[in-house]
Write a protein that holds these residues in place. Structure first.
Motif, short mmCIF file in Angstrom:
data_model
loop_
_atom_site.label_atom_id
_atom_site.label_comp_id
_atom_site.label_asym_id
_atom_site.label_seq_id
_atom_site.Cartn_x
_atom_site.Cartn_y
_atom_site.Cartn_z
N LEU A 27 0.83 -1.20 0.00
CA LEU A 27 0.00 0.00 0.00
C LEU A 27 0.87 1.25 0.00
CD1 LEU A 27 -2.61 1.63 0.25
CD2 LEU A 27 -2.52 1.21 2.72
N ARG A 28 1.87 1.27 0.85
CA ARG A 28 2.74 2.45 0.92
C ARG A 28 3.59 2.58 -0.34
NH1 ARG A 28 4.14 2.59 7.38
NH2 ARG A 28 2.06 3.30 7.98
N HIS A 29 4.02 1.46 -0.89
CA HIS A 29 4.78 1.48 -2.14
C HIS A 29 3.91 2.07 -3.26
CE1 HIS A 29 6.74 -0.09 -5.77
NE2 HIS A 29 7.84 -0.24 -5.04
N ALA A 30 2.66 1.61 -3.35
CA ALA A 30 1.74 2.10 -4.38
C ALA A 30 1.46 3.59 -4.20
CB ALA A 30 0.44 1.30 -4.36
N SER A 31 1.31 4.01 -2.96
CA SER A 31 1.02 5.41 -2.67
C SER A 31 2.19 6.31 -3.09
CB SER A 31 0.73 5.58 -1.18
OG SER A 31 0.48 6.93 -0.88
N ILE A 32 3.39 5.90 -2.76
CA ILE A 32 4.58 6.68 -3.12
C ILE A 32 4.75 6.68 -4.64
CG2 ILE A 32 7.11 6.70 -3.02
CD1 ILE A 32 6.80 5.73 -0.09
N ILE A 36 4.94 9.89 -7.22
CA ILE A 36 6.05 10.10 -8.14
C ILE A 36 5.53 10.21 -9.57
CG2 ILE A 36 8.10 8.99 -9.15
CD1 ILE A 36 8.61 7.87 -6.25
N GLU A 37 4.57 9.36 -9.94
CA GLU A 37 4.00 9.43 -11.29
C GLU A 37 3.30 10.76 -11.53
OE1 GLU A 37 1.57 5.98 -11.87
OE2 GLU A 37 3.29 4.66 -12.08
N ARG A 38 2.61 11.28 -10.52
CA ARG A 38 1.96 12.59 -10.66
C ARG A 38 3.01 13.68 -10.85
NH1 ARG A 38 -1.07 11.24 -6.07
NH2 ARG A 38 -0.08 12.96 -4.97
N LEU A 43 5.85 17.44 -14.67
CA LEU A 43 7.07 17.85 -15.37
C LEU A 43 6.98 17.58 -16.87
CD1 LEU A 43 9.84 16.65 -12.88
CD2 LEU A 43 9.15 19.01 -13.38
N LYS A 44 6.40 16.44 -17.25
CA LYS A 44 6.28 16.10 -18.67
C LYS A 44 5.34 17.06 -19.40
CE LYS A 44 5.80 11.63 -19.49
NZ LYS A 44 5.43 10.21 -19.30
N LYS A 45 4.29 17.52 -18.71
CA LYS A 45 3.37 18.50 -19.32
C LYS A 45 4.06 19.84 -19.51
CE LYS A 45 -0.64 16.37 -19.51
NZ LYS A 45 -1.40 16.15 -20.71
N ARG A 46 4.88 20.21 -18.54
CA ARG A 46 5.50 21.53 -18.58
C ARG A 46 6.74 21.57 -19.48
NH1 ARG A 46 5.84 25.03 -13.28
NH2 ARG A 46 3.97 25.87 -14.20
N PHE A 47 7.49 20.47 -19.53
CA PHE A 47 8.74 20.42 -20.27
C PHE A 47 8.71 19.27 -21.27
CE2 PHE A 47 9.74 22.03 -15.98
CZ PHE A 47 10.14 23.31 -16.32
N ARG A 92 -6.00 14.29 -12.74
CA ARG A 92 -7.13 13.61 -13.39
C ARG A 92 -6.65 12.48 -14.29
NH1 ARG A 92 -9.01 18.81 -13.85
NH2 ARG A 92 -8.28 18.96 -15.99
N GLU A 93 -5.59 12.72 -15.05
CA GLU A 93 -5.06 11.69 -15.95
C GLU A 93 -4.56 10.48 -15.18
OE1 GLU A 93 -2.12 13.36 -18.49
OE2 GLU A 93 -3.57 14.56 -19.61
N VAL A 94 -3.84 10.71 -14.10
CA VAL A 94 -3.32 9.59 -13.31
C VAL A 94 -4.46 8.81 -12.69
CG1 VAL A 94 -2.00 8.98 -11.25
CG2 VAL A 94 -1.07 10.63 -12.87
#
Length: 143
Positions: A27-32, A36-38, A43-47, A92-94
């Motif tokens: 659960l904690r691994h998935a949360s972290i 990180i994905e968000r 960053l990917k949207k901005r750069f 929203r995408e994530v």
């Protein structure tokens, strides 16, 4: 690396709390991982250089420098011109699962060496002990 064959995805934990050390670790691994994905999504949207798969191809050292520079610029830009719409769009995408599927499926990952397994078990057991000792620090499953 998460435990195989044990609940992992955040949605799997939405109806009941972890029941053992392995479930809590996952659960904690998935949360972290979700956080990180968000962050990378923002960053990917901005750069666009981060999300580009076209040439030129950069060395690992250059890729690392580009990532660091983008993070530093992002922090600077947050202080100067906070773009709340960008963050909301990425979240929203994530949550909808439309973010790039570049990461591997954790259920397909093979278990590592026994040393790595022992370290993961040690971390999971310590998390579980703390989870049981401090009931007020339970995980909020409503998020």
């Amino acid at each position: 690396m998460p435990y195989r064959g044990v609940r992992y995805h955040l949605k799997e934990h939405s109806t009941r709390a972890p029941e053992n050390a392995k479930e809590l670790f996952n659960l904690r691994h998935a949360s972290i991982r979700n956080s990180i994905e968000r962050a990378f999504g923002v960053l990917k949207k901005r750069f666009p250089i981060i999300r580009s798969t076209a040439e030129p191809f950069y060395s690992c050292k250059t890729q690392s420098a580009i990532s660091l520079a983008c993070c530093m610029l992002h922090i600077f830009l947050l202080e100067e011109d906070h773009d709340k719409d960008l963050e909301d769009e990425v979240i929203r995408e994530v949550l909808n699962g439309t973010e790039d599927k570049e990461h591997h499926n954790v259920r397909d990952t093979h278990e590592g060496s026994t040393g790595v397994d022992r370290l993961r078990n040690s971390i999971a057991n310590e998390m579980w002990t703390n989870y049981l000792m401090y009931p007020n620090n339970k995980i909020d499953m409503s998020k």
